[in-house]
Scaffold this motif. Structure first.
Motif, PDB file in Angstrom:
ATOM      1  N   SER A   1       0.893  -3.090  -8.772  1.00 15.88           N
ATOM      2  CA  SER A   1       2.047  -3.656  -9.568  1.00 15.88           C
ATOM      3  C   SER A   1       1.626  -4.216 -10.893  1.00 15.88           C
ATOM      4  O   SER A   1       0.555  -4.116 -11.337  1.00 15.88           O
ATOM      5  CB  SER A   1       2.354  -5.128  -8.693  1.00 15.88           C
ATOM      6  OG  SER A   1       0.956  -5.805  -8.640  1.00 15.88           O
TER       7      SER A   1
ATOM      8  N   GLY B   1      10.861   2.582  -3.153  1.00 15.87           N
ATOM      9  CA  GLY B   1      10.639   1.949  -4.266  1.00 15.87           C
ATOM     10  C   GLY B   1       9.933   0.545  -3.832  1.00 15.87           C
ATOM     11  O   GLY B   1       9.945   0.171  -2.592  1.00 15.87           O
TER      12      GLY B   1
ATOM     13  N   TYR C   1       8.782  -3.950  -5.104  1.00 15.02           N
ATOM     14  CA  TYR C   1       9.351  -4.899  -5.686  1.00 15.02           C
ATOM     15  C   TYR C   1       7.956  -5.999  -5.788  1.00 15.02           C
ATOM     16  O   TYR C   1       7.230  -6.074  -4.739  1.00 15.02           O
ATOM     17  CB  TYR C   1      10.463  -5.624  -5.006  1.00 15.02           C
ATOM     18  CG  TYR C   1      11.477  -4.725  -4.875  1.00 15.02           C
ATOM     19  CD1 TYR C   1      12.807  -4.695  -5.832  1.00 15.02           C
ATOM     20  CD2 TYR C   1      11.635  -3.948  -3.925  1.00 15.02           C
ATOM     21  CE1 TYR C   1      13.667  -4.060  -5.729  1.00 15.02           C
ATOM     22  CE2 TYR C   1      12.714  -3.080  -3.758  1.00 15.02           C
ATOM     23  CZ  TYR C   1      13.811  -3.011  -4.613  1.00 15.02           C
ATOM     24  OH  TYR C   1      15.170  -2.310  -4.676  1.00 15.02           O
TER      25      TYR C   1
ATOM     26  N   VAL D   1      14.721  -6.832 -12.098  1.00 15.41           N
ATOM     27  CA  VAL D   1      15.971  -6.841 -11.239  1.00 15.41           C
ATOM     28  C   VAL D   1      16.193  -8.193 -10.700  1.00 15.41           C
ATOM     29  O   VAL D   1      15.322  -8.593 -10.728  1.00 15.41           O
ATOM     30  CB  VAL D   1      15.861  -5.616 -10.335  1.00 15.41           C
ATOM     31  CG1 VAL D   1      15.775  -4.089 -10.829  1.00 15.41           C
ATOM     32  CG2 VAL D   1      14.862  -6.037  -9.375  1.00 15.41           C
TER      33      VAL D   1
ATOM     34  N   ASN E   1      17.255 -10.757  -7.759  1.00 12.36           N
ATOM     35  CA  ASN E   1      16.859 -11.103  -6.412  1.00 12.36           C
ATOM     36  C   ASN E   1      18.033 -10.946  -5.609  1.00 12.36           C
ATOM     37  O   ASN E   1      18.647 -12.003  -5.415  1.00 12.36           O
ATOM     38  CB  ASN E   1      16.158 -12.365  -6.378  1.00 12.36           C
ATOM     39  CG  ASN E   1      15.880 -12.933  -4.780  1.00 12.36           C
ATOM     40  OD1 ASN E   1      15.838 -11.946  -4.093  1.00 12.36           O
ATOM     41  ND2 ASN E   1      15.343 -14.059  -4.395  1.00 12.36           N
TER      42      ASN E   1
ATOM     43  N   LYS F   1      13.772 -13.333 -11.420  1.00  9.18           N
ATOM     44  CA  LYS F   1      13.671 -11.916 -11.297  1.00  9.18           C
ATOM     45  C   LYS F   1      12.672 -11.227 -10.946  1.00  9.18           C
ATOM     46  O   LYS F   1      11.429 -11.869 -10.539  1.00  9.18           O
ATOM     47  CB  LYS F   1      13.401 -11.335 -13.024  1.00  9.18           C
ATOM     48  CG  LYS F   1      14.753 -11.704 -13.830  1.00  9.18           C
ATOM     49  CD  LYS F   1      15.892 -11.015 -13.564  1.00  9.18           C
ATOM     50  CE  LYS F   1      17.100 -11.337 -14.722  1.00  9.18           C
ATOM     51  NZ  LYS F   1      18.241 -10.412 -14.385  1.00  9.18           N
ATOM     52  N   LEU F   2      12.865 -10.181 -10.091  1.00  9.81           N
ATOM     53  CA  LEU F   2      11.748  -9.262  -9.647  1.00  9.81           C
ATOM     54  C   LEU F   2      11.182  -7.976 -10.358  1.00  9.81           C
ATOM     55  O   LEU F   2      12.332  -7.829 -11.333  1.00  9.81           O
ATOM     56  CB  LEU F   2      12.287  -8.722  -8.233  1.00  9.81           C
ATOM     57  CG  LEU F   2      12.906  -9.793  -7.138  1.00  9.81           C
ATOM     58  CD1 LEU F   2      13.295  -8.855  -5.927  1.00  9.81           C
ATOM     59  CD2 LEU F   2      12.227 -11.082  -6.983  1.00  9.81           C
TER      60      LEU F   2
ATOM     61  N   PHE G   1      10.930  -4.363 -10.395  1.00 14.16           N
ATOM     62  CA  PHE G   1      11.062  -3.161  -9.613  1.00 14.16           C
ATOM     63  C   PHE G   1      10.253  -1.882  -9.957  1.00 14.16           C
ATOM     64  O   PHE G   1      10.158  -1.526 -11.199  1.00 14.16           O
ATOM     65  CB  PHE G   1      12.605  -2.632  -9.646  1.00 14.16           C
ATOM     66  CG  PHE G   1      13.018  -1.387  -8.662  1.00 14.16           C
ATOM     67  CD1 PHE G   1      12.526  -1.466  -7.342  1.00 14.16           C
ATOM     68  CD2 PHE G   1      13.333  -0.374  -9.276  1.00 14.16           C
ATOM     69  CE1 PHE G   1      12.873  -0.427  -6.635  1.00 14.16           C
ATOM     70  CE2 PHE G   1      13.750   0.826  -8.487  1.00 14.16           C
ATOM     71  CZ  PHE G   1      13.296   0.812  -7.266  1.00 14.16           C
ATOM     72  N   ASN G   2       9.478  -1.162  -8.901  1.00 12.53           N
ATOM     73  CA  ASN G   2       8.623  -0.115  -9.340  1.00 12.53           C
ATOM     74  C   ASN G   2       9.445   1.304  -8.811  1.00 12.53           C
ATOM     75  O   ASN G   2       9.601   1.243  -7.522  1.00 12.53           O
ATOM     76  CB  ASN G   2       7.323  -0.172  -8.648  1.00 12.53           C
ATOM     77  CG  ASN G   2       6.550   1.125  -8.985  1.00 12.53           C
ATOM     78  OD1 ASN G   2       6.893   2.149  -9.215  1.00 12.53           O
ATOM     79  ND2 ASN G   2       5.337   0.944  -8.575  1.00 12.53           N
ATOM     80  N   GLN G   3      10.062   2.172  -9.343  1.00 11.76           N
ATOM     81  CA  GLN G   3      10.995   3.057  -8.871  1.00 11.76           C
ATOM     82  C   GLN G   3      10.075   4.273  -8.115  1.00 11.76           C
ATOM     83  O   GLN G   3      10.402   5.110  -7.451  1.00 11.76           O
ATOM     84  CB  GLN G   3      11.891   3.716  -9.802  1.00 11.76           C
ATOM     85  CG  GLN G   3      11.029   4.468 -11.109  1.00 11.76           C
ATOM     86  CD  GLN G   3      12.219   5.115 -11.865  1.00 11.76           C
ATOM     87  OE1 GLN G   3      12.915   5.826 -11.278  1.00 11.76           O
ATOM     88  NE2 GLN G   3      11.777   5.404 -13.244  1.00 11.76           N
TER      89      GLN G   3
ATOM     90  N   GLY H   1      11.999  -1.732   1.753  1.00 15.61           N
ATOM     91  CA  GLY H   1      11.164  -1.678   0.348  1.00 15.61           C
ATOM     92  C   GLY H   1       9.796  -2.091   0.814  1.00 15.61           C
ATOM     93  O   GLY H   1       9.563  -2.504   1.873  1.00 15.61           O
TER      94      GLY H   1
ATOM     95  N   PHE I   1       6.879  -4.733  -0.812  1.00 12.67           N
ATOM     96  CA  PHE I   1       6.941  -6.021  -1.694  1.00 12.67           C
ATOM     97  C   PHE I   1       5.446  -6.357  -1.780  1.00 12.67           C
ATOM     98  O   PHE I   1       4.603  -6.641  -1.106  1.00 12.67           O
ATOM     99  CB  PHE I   1       7.977  -6.944  -1.328  1.00 12.67           C
ATOM    100  CG  PHE I   1       9.240  -6.514  -0.971  1.00 12.67           C
ATOM    101  CD1 PHE I   1      10.110  -6.889  -1.698  1.00 12.67           C
ATOM    102  CD2 PHE I   1       9.535  -5.896   0.272  1.00 12.67           C
ATOM    103  CE1 PHE I   1      11.639  -6.614  -1.409  1.00 12.67           C
ATOM    104  CE2 PHE I   1      10.925  -5.352   0.557  1.00 12.67           C
ATOM    105  CZ  PHE I   1      11.843  -5.550  -0.446  1.00 12.67           C
TER     106      PHE I   1
END
Length: 372
Positions: A66, A111, A113, A150, A152, A162-163, A165-167, A259, A261
């Motif tokens: 992350s 993905g 988060y 992105v 929440n 905000k989070l 995001f890792n695509q 997902g 996290f």
């Protein structure tokens, strides 16, 4: 236990390669050796009923770090070193997919988060500010932006707004992965012996002598140590065990997310699986206490997981825990694995730094490549 004539002749005589540990690294090494040595007797020695360290205990994250975790790595590694670490993880995940196939892994490119609690304001601001520079750093690997901020949308509570995001992150089914690896090894005439704990190794002119279960001695041609965080009793390297504790809930009706996290530099992590939440981490609460090979859970860390689960992840829901367990990772002063020759006939592939799913298959291949 004293071996009978039949046991010794059938299972332990004329072993060309003995691999200690039947996890991702050990079985990947065995399969790589089989490609080169079609007639060799390859035996994998496993102390447990199942792979004992982390290969069947992990959360099944197909991840490479992350933003906050990579920032933490940059405090002790150069940018080039971090880039190489990520490249190894990404390439390693592709190797695992190639070895077993996406279906066998139950691979889901869902993905990932990163979440930040309200108390982590400083880490949150630093991570948000680093998104652009981290994307630039990783562009040579992905050729596209990896991270983005992105909203929440999951109903998580007590978080920063905000989070991240890792695509490119995904998840796998850990049990399915290991079952597929075991089946592939057996199909290639690789012998796996469970309940065979190696307590001592000595390399002399006659071969490598292995002490099994503190009683039985066998001699093998060459020995590969692939027990990661459990290898400390067999060798002296920059390696410490790192216990990771996990819990999983009972099935939750209408679970509202899919997902992977992360929180707090990767020290906490959760995901959905079979309409449940699997949640692990908290080692940073008691680093000294979690530097152990004891497969146990502790009240302190399990309580911390419970609180985050009930107040942040599933606020206001009455959720029941079905299972709790722990696994043993291998860590050290550097994140790169140790793959080296230790003596004439003894080799090791250890210290996967909590990234065994990502780099285990390639570490096993590299370990096998040490054999000339």
């Amino acid at each position: 236990m004293t071996l009978s004539y039949w046991e010794h002749k059938t299972w332990f005589k004329d072993i060309d390669f003995a691999i200690i540990g039947s996890g991702i690294v050990g079985l990947s090494a065995a399969l790589a050796l089989r490609q080169r040595y079609s007639e060799a007797k390859i035996t994998v020695l496993e102390r447990g009923m199942l792979p004992s360290g982390a290969s069947t205990k992990n959360a099944g994250f197909a991840c490479f770090g992350s933003v906050s975790e990579l920032l933490d790595d940059l405090s002790s590694h150069s940018e080039q070193e971090v880039l190489e670490l990520v490249k190894k993880r990404v390439n390693g995940l592709e190797s695992l997919k190639s070895l077993l196939g996406n279906t066998a892994l139950a691979y889901d490119p869902c993905g990932g988060y990163e979440l930040f609690t309200q108390e982590d304001a400083e880490l949150y601001e630093a991570s948000l500010a680093a998104v652009a520079s981290m994307n630039t750093l990783l562009d040579p690997i992905f050729k596209a932006p990896v991270f983005s901020a992105v909203d929440n949308s999951f109903g998580f509570n007590q978080l920063q707004s905000k989070l991240i995001f890792n695509q490119f992150e995904g998840k796998i089914d850990t049990g399915a992965m290991m079952q597929a690896l075991i089946q592939k090894a057996e199909a290639h005439n690789i012998q796996i012996i469970n309940g065979a704990a190696v307590s001592a190794i000595s390399d002399d002119v006659s071969g490598v002598k292995l002490q099994l279960n503190d009683a039985t001695e066998i001699t093998v041609g060459r020995c590969l140590i692939a027990t990661n965080g459990l290898a400390g009793s067999l060798l002296q390297e920059d390696l410490k065990p790192a216990r990771a504790q996990v819990l999983i809930t009972e099935p939750i009706p209408e679970l509202h997310f899919n997902g992977t996290f992360h929180l707090d530099r990767g020290y906490y992590y959760f995901r959905n699986i079979d309409n449940r939440i699997l949640f692990g981490g908290g080692r940073n609460l008691d680093v000294e206490g979690e530097t152990t090979t004891a497969m146990e859970t502790t009240e302190r860390i399990q309580n911390a997981l419970d609180l985050l689960l009930r107040h942040t992840i599933l606020p206001g829901k009455d959720v029941k825990i079905e299972q709790r367990w722990s696994g043993i990772m291998g860590v050290g002063s550097k994140k790169a694995p140790i793959v080296k020759q230790l003596s004439n006939r003894v080799f090791c592939g250890i210290r996967l730094g909590g990234m065994g799913v990502a780099i285990g298959a390639d570490t096993g291949q590299a370990l096998a490549n040490l054999i000339d």
